[in-house]
Design an enzyme around this catalytic site. Structure first.
Site, PDB file in Angstrom:
ATOM      1  N   PHE A   1       0.864  -1.178   0.000  1.00 51.55           N
ATOM      2  CA  PHE A   1       0.000   0.000   0.000  1.00 51.55           C
ATOM      3  C   PHE A   1       0.898   1.225   0.000  1.00 51.55           C
ATOM      4  O   PHE A   1       1.518   1.563   1.007  1.00 51.55           O
ATOM      5  CB  PHE A   1      -0.940   0.051   1.201  1.00 51.55           C
ATOM      6  CG  PHE A   1      -1.861   1.242   1.125  1.00 51.55           C
ATOM      7  CD1 PHE A   1      -3.023   1.177   0.378  1.00 51.55           C
ATOM      8  CD2 PHE A   1      -1.536   2.437   1.752  1.00 51.55           C
ATOM      9  CE1 PHE A   1      -3.862   2.290   0.270  1.00 51.55           C
ATOM     10  CE2 PHE A   1      -2.355   3.551   1.646  1.00 51.55           C
ATOM     11  CZ  PHE A   1      -3.524   3.468   0.906  1.00 51.55           C
TER      12      PHE A   1
ATOM     13  N   ASP B   1       9.591   2.886   1.636  1.00 56.12           N
ATOM     14  CA  ASP B   1       8.399   3.659   1.967  1.00 56.12           C
ATOM     15  C   ASP B   1       8.192   3.565   3.475  1.00 56.12           C
ATOM     16  O   ASP B   1       7.620   2.605   3.977  1.00 56.12           O
ATOM     17  CB  ASP B   1       7.188   3.108   1.205  1.00 56.12           C
ATOM     18  CG  ASP B   1       5.908   3.880   1.502  1.00 56.12           C
ATOM     19  OD1 ASP B   1       5.881   4.647   2.484  1.00 56.12           O
ATOM     20  OD2 ASP B   1       4.919   3.686   0.766  1.00 56.12           O
TER      21      ASP B   1
ATOM     22  N   LYS C   1       2.979  11.424   6.718  1.00 53.01           N
ATOM     23  CA  LYS C   1       2.134  11.227   7.892  1.00 53.01           C
ATOM     24  C   LYS C   1       2.656  11.950   9.123  1.00 53.01           C
ATOM     25  O   LYS C   1       2.411  13.125   9.296  1.00 53.01           O
ATOM     26  CB  LYS C   1       1.914   9.739   8.128  1.00 53.01           C
ATOM     27  CG  LYS C   1       1.073   9.086   7.023  1.00 53.01           C
ATOM     28  CD  LYS C   1       0.561   7.730   7.398  1.00 53.01           C
ATOM     29  CE  LYS C   1      -0.185   7.050   6.257  1.00 53.01           C
ATOM     30  NZ  LYS C   1      -1.413   7.737   5.856  1.00 53.01           N
TER      31      LYS C   1
END
Length: 404
Positions: A145, A230, A259
């Site tokens: 994801f 990531d 984030k």
């Protein structure tokens, strides 16, 4: 309080009426928050064990970050990258130093960071490695994801994320996550990068086998391929280290961050790498109006400084050990498996008992908020400011719904 006096049902109905149904939120309507706690429109408090998918690593409204945002709001919020502002260099330098790299390319969202990483890797492949024009490929993992843009969902293996959004962007080879032999076999002379999550979040907090990340690092070095990590969810203290890669002593060629970098206040993301990689970009070839804006940099530089102390990494490691110990006690008592690292856990609930969605609904009724994924799996990711007592409380509430 009688039901017809509650504000939540009406607010839920209005949200359903006026918004696209691209999410299926729990019927909770939050109006305020502080630390690890949320309060809804009816005054009910909830312990936040999702933390905005790690965007709230430092809790809600951390005073240091709020103060930085307020101070910057009174001075300057946006210039665009047509000019340089007085927060920009400090943020880029301190983030680069935290990562042990030369350069930072600031963006806004995690998906933008991933897209930027893909573009940089391709350009590096053509200009530095010598891959023929239009032939670059990137190796990725099943269960990934990395975001929801058209290019990113082109290499997703989640049909909910991918179906009916084609035609898909070519140039990606998908291999099983954690399978070093398959990854090695997929690399050819036109491979420019391997793009991986060091721990797969959306898939259910899946930790790869020991030795996998060092093996990826070694094969990328040997084959002259960029290793792109990531760390948008797994990074910035979540796993008990600054980066999830740190647990195995691995340094990628490129970090993708987001984030928590925005402190739960503003969207901030970044690509961090050395000059021989990010240096392939020249003016006009990539950018973002809001990327690296003054407000974002003012907040994010404080995030970097908080991480530089090591306090939050230690909290995550120590409190994460307590969380995982409590969760493992529930294996065989409603839980089938527990995975994760630091203050991050994926729990597989016995599907004969309930779905992950049902578990999250029952936890919410008991004042704990979490998120389900993939059927009977739920994820726990409390803010790093959570206390021992709050961890114990959440585990107690989970035990209660499993045995009810």
């Amino acid at each position: 309080m009688v039901d017809d006096m509650l504000r939540t049902p009406g607010a839920v109905r209005d949200a359903e009426r006026w918004t696209a149904h691209n999410y299926h939120p729990l019927p909770v309507v939050i109006s305020s928050a502080e630390g690890a706690w949320l309060t809804d429109v009816d005054g009910r408090r909830y312990l936040d064990f999702l933390a905005g998918y790690s965007a709230l690593n430092f809790g809600h409204r951390h005073p240091t970050l709020i103060a930085a945002a307020h101070a910057q709001l009174d001075r300057l919020t946006l210039t665009s990258r047509a000019f340089i502002h007085d927060q920009f260099a400090d943020f880029c330098r301190e983030l680069a130093e935290l990562c042990g790299k030369d350069m930072v390319l600031p963006m806004n969202t995690g998906a933008e960071a991933v897209e930027t990483g893909i573009k940089v890797a391709r350009k590096w492949g053509y200009q530095v490695k010598g891959v023929p024009a239009g032939q670059a490929n990137i190796v990725v993992a099943e269960g990934n994801f990395h975001g929801r843009t058209t290019t990113i969902v082109s290499f997703s293996t989640d049909e909910d994320a991918r179906a009916d959004f084609g035609p898909y962007t070519p140039g990606f080879t998908v291999v099983p996550y954690g399978d070093l032999d398959a990854l090695t076999a997929a690399i050819d002379e036109n491979t420019v990068a391997v793009l991986l999550e060091p721990i797969q979040g959306e898939q259910g907090v899946v930790v790869p086998p020991e030795g996998y990340l060092p093996g990826v690092r070694a094969v990328c070095t040997e084959r002259n391929v960029l290793f792109i990590a990531d760390e948008i969810q797994s990074g910035l203290g979540r796993t008990g280290a600054t980066f999830a890669c740190d647990h195995e002593g691995v340094t990628p060629d490129m970090y993708l961050l987001g984030k928590a970098l925005g402190g739960g206040i503003v969207p901030v993301s970044a690509v961090v790498a050395n000059a021989d990689v990010l240096g392939v970009l020249k003016p006009g070839q990539h950018g973002s109006t809001f990327g690296g804006n003054p407000l974002a940099c003012a907040v994010a530089v404080e995030v970097v400084r908080m991480l530089a102390t090591g306090e939050f990494q230690r909290r995550s490691a120590e409190l994460g050990a307590r969380l995982h110990a409590g969760l493992r006690e529930l294996i065989g008592k409603g839980l089938v498996a527990v995975r994760g690292r630091g203050l991050w856990a994926g729990l597989d609930i016995d599907p004969a008992l309930m779905t992950g969605r049902e578990a999250c609904e029952r936890l919410a009724e008991r004042g704990v908020l979490a998120k389900d994924t993939h059927g009977s799996t739920i994820r726990l990711a409390p803010p790093l400011v959570v206390t021992e007592e709050e961890i114990d409380h959440a585990v107690t509430q989970l035990a209660a719904i499993l045995t009810a």
